[in-house]
Design an enzyme around this catalytic site. Structure first.
Site, PDB file in Angstrom:
ATOM      1  N   LYS A 122      47.754  38.678  34.332  1.00 41.49           N
ATOM      2  CA  LYS A 122      46.597  39.929  34.994  1.00 41.49           C
ATOM      3  C   LYS A 122      47.201  41.258  34.284  1.00 41.49           C
ATOM      4  O   LYS A 122      46.516  42.042  33.883  1.00 41.49           O
ATOM      5  CB  LYS A 122      46.844  39.947  36.455  1.00 41.49           C
ATOM      6  CG  LYS A 122      45.748  41.171  36.940  1.00 41.49           C
ATOM      7  CD  LYS A 122      46.170  41.546  38.411  1.00 41.49           C
ATOM      8  CE  LYS A 122      47.138  42.184  38.692  1.00 41.49           C
ATOM      9  NZ  LYS A 122      47.477  42.863  39.943  1.00 41.49           N
ATOM     10  N   ASP A 140      42.210  40.632  39.490  1.00 42.69           N
ATOM     11  CA  ASP A 140      43.143  40.683  40.619  1.00 42.69           C
ATOM     12  C   ASP A 140      42.473  40.247  41.863  1.00 42.69           C
ATOM     13  O   ASP A 140      41.245  39.856  41.836  1.00 42.69           O
ATOM     14  CB  ASP A 140      43.682  42.209  40.959  1.00 42.69           C
ATOM     15  CG  ASP A 140      42.182  43.028  41.128  1.00 42.69           C
ATOM     16  OD1 ASP A 140      41.119  42.763  41.378  1.00 42.69           O
ATOM     17  OD2 ASP A 140      42.557  44.261  41.490  1.00 42.69           O
TER      18      ASP A 140
END
Length: 215
Positions: A122, A140
C-alpha cells in the site's frame, strides 16, 4: 468485468463533477517526504502525521540527513504518532538503505520500494501514484470497504492486493490514482464503517450494499 467497468466509469464521472481536485490530506513536498509521511500514517490519522512531519523534516530534510540520526533522535520527533518505536526504527533503516543502495533517491518501482523497511504494497503504491504519477491504486481499509459495498469488486477479492488489481483494470486510464482519493475520502466521511450515511450518498443508486439494505 463489463458491468464493473461501466460502474467505475459512472463513479469517475460523479467524482470528476464534484471532487475534481481530490488529493492526499498528508502534507509533503517531494518523494522522500511522501514516503516518510506514508510510513508514519500507518494506523494513524493524517492530521496527527501532519503535526509531526514539519519538525521532523526541518531536522532531517533528506535521506542522507535522516540516515545519520539515531533511532532515539527520530523517536523523540515522532513519539506522538502510533507505534513510534517501530516507526522510528523503520525510518532509520529505510533512510540508510536509500543512501546505500539508491544513491539517496526514492526508487520508482514496486519491486524496490517494498524492499525498504516499513514499506508494504500500500505504501509503495502511494509513492508510485503520487510521487511518480503512475497508474497505481493504494488499497487501505476505506478503499477496500467502499469497493466491496459499491460492487466494484466481488467477494472473491478478499485481499487488498486482489482488490487493487481489479480497480486498476476497471477505472478509466488516467484516473486510477485519483480514484484512490475518491474512494478513500468517500469511505472516511460518507461510507463509514459502522454507520454509512446512505441517505446522503450520491452513489446510492449504484451501490450493491444500499440495494441489499433496501430489500
Amino acid at each position: 468485468m463489463g458491468k464493473r467497468n461501466d460502474k467505475a466509469v459512472k463513479i469517475t464521472k460523479y467524482f470528476l463533477e464534484r471532487q475534481p481536485d481530490a488529493s492526499s490530506e498528508l502534507m509533503f513536498r517531494n518523494e522522500f517526504e511522501l514516503l516518510v509521511a506514508t510510513i508514519l500514517a500507518a494506523q494513524c490519522t493524517d492530521k496527527r502525521v501532519n503535526t509531526v512531519t514539519p519538525e521532523l523534516f526541518r531536522h532531517y530534510p533528506t535521506p542522507e540527513a535522516m540516515s545519520k540520526a539515531s533511532v532515539e533522535e527520530i523517536h523523540n520527533l515522532i513519539k506522538s504518532v502510533s507505534y513510534p518505536n517501530s516507526k522510528s526504527k523503520y525510518l532509520s533503516s529505510m533512510s540508510k538503505m536509500l543512501v546505500e543502495k539508491h544513491g539517496g533517491k526514492v526508487p520508482d518501482s514496486m519491486e524496490e520500494l517494498v524492499k525498504l523497511p516499513g514499506v508494504g504494497r500500500k505504501t509503495a503504491n502511494v509513492v508510485l501514484a503520487f510521487a511518480f504519477g503512475k497508474e497505481a491504486m493504494p488499497v487501505d481499509t476505506h478503499v477496500f470497504r467502499v469497493s466491496h459495498r459499491l460492487g466494484l469488486v466481488s467477494d472473491r477479492e478478499r485481499t487488498p492486493e486482489a482488490v487493487e488489481k481489479v480497480l486498476v483494470k476497471i477505472f478509466p486510464e488516467g484516473h486510477v490514482a485519483q480514484a484512490h482519493h475518491w474512494l478513500l475520502l468517500h469511505g472516511r466521511y460518507v461510507c463509514t464503517s459502522r454507520k454509512p450515511h446512505c441517505k446522503e450518498c450520491g452513489l446510492a443508486t449504484l451501490c450493491d450494499f444500499n440495494a441489499k439494505q433496501a430489500k
